[in-house]
Design a protein around this motif. Sequence first.
Motif, short mmCIF file in Angstrom:
data_model
loop_
_atom_site.label_atom_id
_atom_site.label_comp_id
_atom_site.label_asym_id
_atom_site.label_seq_id
_atom_site.Cartn_x
_atom_site.Cartn_y
_atom_site.Cartn_z
N GLY A 6 4.07 3.86 7.23
CA GLY A 6 3.80 2.98 6.12
C GLY A 6 4.65 1.74 6.03
O GLY A 6 4.49 0.96 5.09
N PHE A 9 2.52 -1.29 5.74
CA PHE A 9 1.89 -1.54 4.43
C PHE A 9 2.91 -2.08 3.43
O PHE A 9 2.57 -2.93 2.61
N SER A 13 2.33 -5.58 1.60
CA SER A 13 2.33 -5.77 0.14
C SER A 13 3.33 -6.85 -0.26
O SER A 13 3.07 -7.65 -1.17
N LEU A 149 -1.94 0.38 -8.65
CA LEU A 149 -2.51 -0.04 -7.37
C LEU A 149 -1.63 0.38 -6.19
O LEU A 149 -2.11 0.99 -5.23
N LEU A 150 -0.33 0.08 -6.28
CA LEU A 150 0.56 0.42 -5.16
C LEU A 150 0.73 1.93 -5.01
O LEU A 150 0.80 2.45 -3.89
N ARG A 151 0.78 2.64 -6.13
CA ARG A 151 0.91 4.10 -6.03
C ARG A 151 -0.34 4.71 -5.40
O ARG A 151 -0.25 5.64 -4.59
N ARG A 152 -1.50 4.18 -5.75
CA ARG A 152 -2.74 4.68 -5.18
C ARG A 152 -2.75 4.52 -3.67
O ARG A 152 -3.07 5.46 -2.93
N TYR A 153 -2.38 3.33 -3.18
CA TYR A 153 -2.35 3.11 -1.74
C TYR A 153 -1.23 3.91 -1.06
O TYR A 153 -1.40 4.39 0.06
N ARG A 154 -0.10 4.06 -1.75
CA ARG A 154 0.99 4.84 -1.16
C ARG A 154 0.56 6.29 -0.96
O ARG A 154 0.83 6.90 0.08
N ARG A 155 -0.15 6.84 -1.93
CA ARG A 155 -0.60 8.23 -1.80
C ARG A 155 -1.74 8.34 -0.79
O ARG A 155 -1.80 9.32 -0.03
N GLN A 156 -2.65 7.37 -0.81
CA GLN A 156 -3.77 7.41 0.11
C GLN A 156 -3.32 7.31 1.57
O GLN A 156 -3.83 8.01 2.43
N LEU A 157 -2.34 6.45 1.82
CA LEU A 157 -1.85 6.26 3.18
C LEU A 157 -0.69 7.20 3.53
O LEU A 157 -0.16 7.13 4.64
#
Length: 160
Positions: A6, A9, A13, A149-157
Amino acid sequence: MRKPQGLGFIYLSLLVALLLTVMPMPQAVKLARPDWALLVLMYWTMALPQRVGVITAFFTGVIVDVLVGTVLGVNALAFSVVMFVLAQHHLKMRNFGVLQQSLVLGILLAFYQLQLFWLSHFLTGVNFRPQYLWPALTGMLVWPWLFWLLRRYRRQLKIQ
């Protein structure tokens, strides 16, 4: 040794935040532009303090100095001080709700703006205007959505 995931990413960001920092806007709105780079750094410092901290904040601050044309090192120093304070209290901040985080980060954003003023006043002699604190208010308002938004992508990735 496990390869860190990550990192790309995180830097992406930060790049998007830097682009939002220099994006052209009307003058009336430009005064209230949130400090995007600092907000993104705050998120990553709270989420992954072992990966993003004072050194990342310093180099991001140097880039912001170059992009916005301020005296070299002003944003770097202010970013570093804010990130140091946040890194020292990241465990407490993670236990707060998003609205409580927003209030505390608003205080840190106001502290950042005051540091910028103090350094600019010392170096160039500018005078204080209350409009300097508008980015702290807009940063507080933007924080819940940016956090989500950032937490969603952090968990998704699965960034750790």
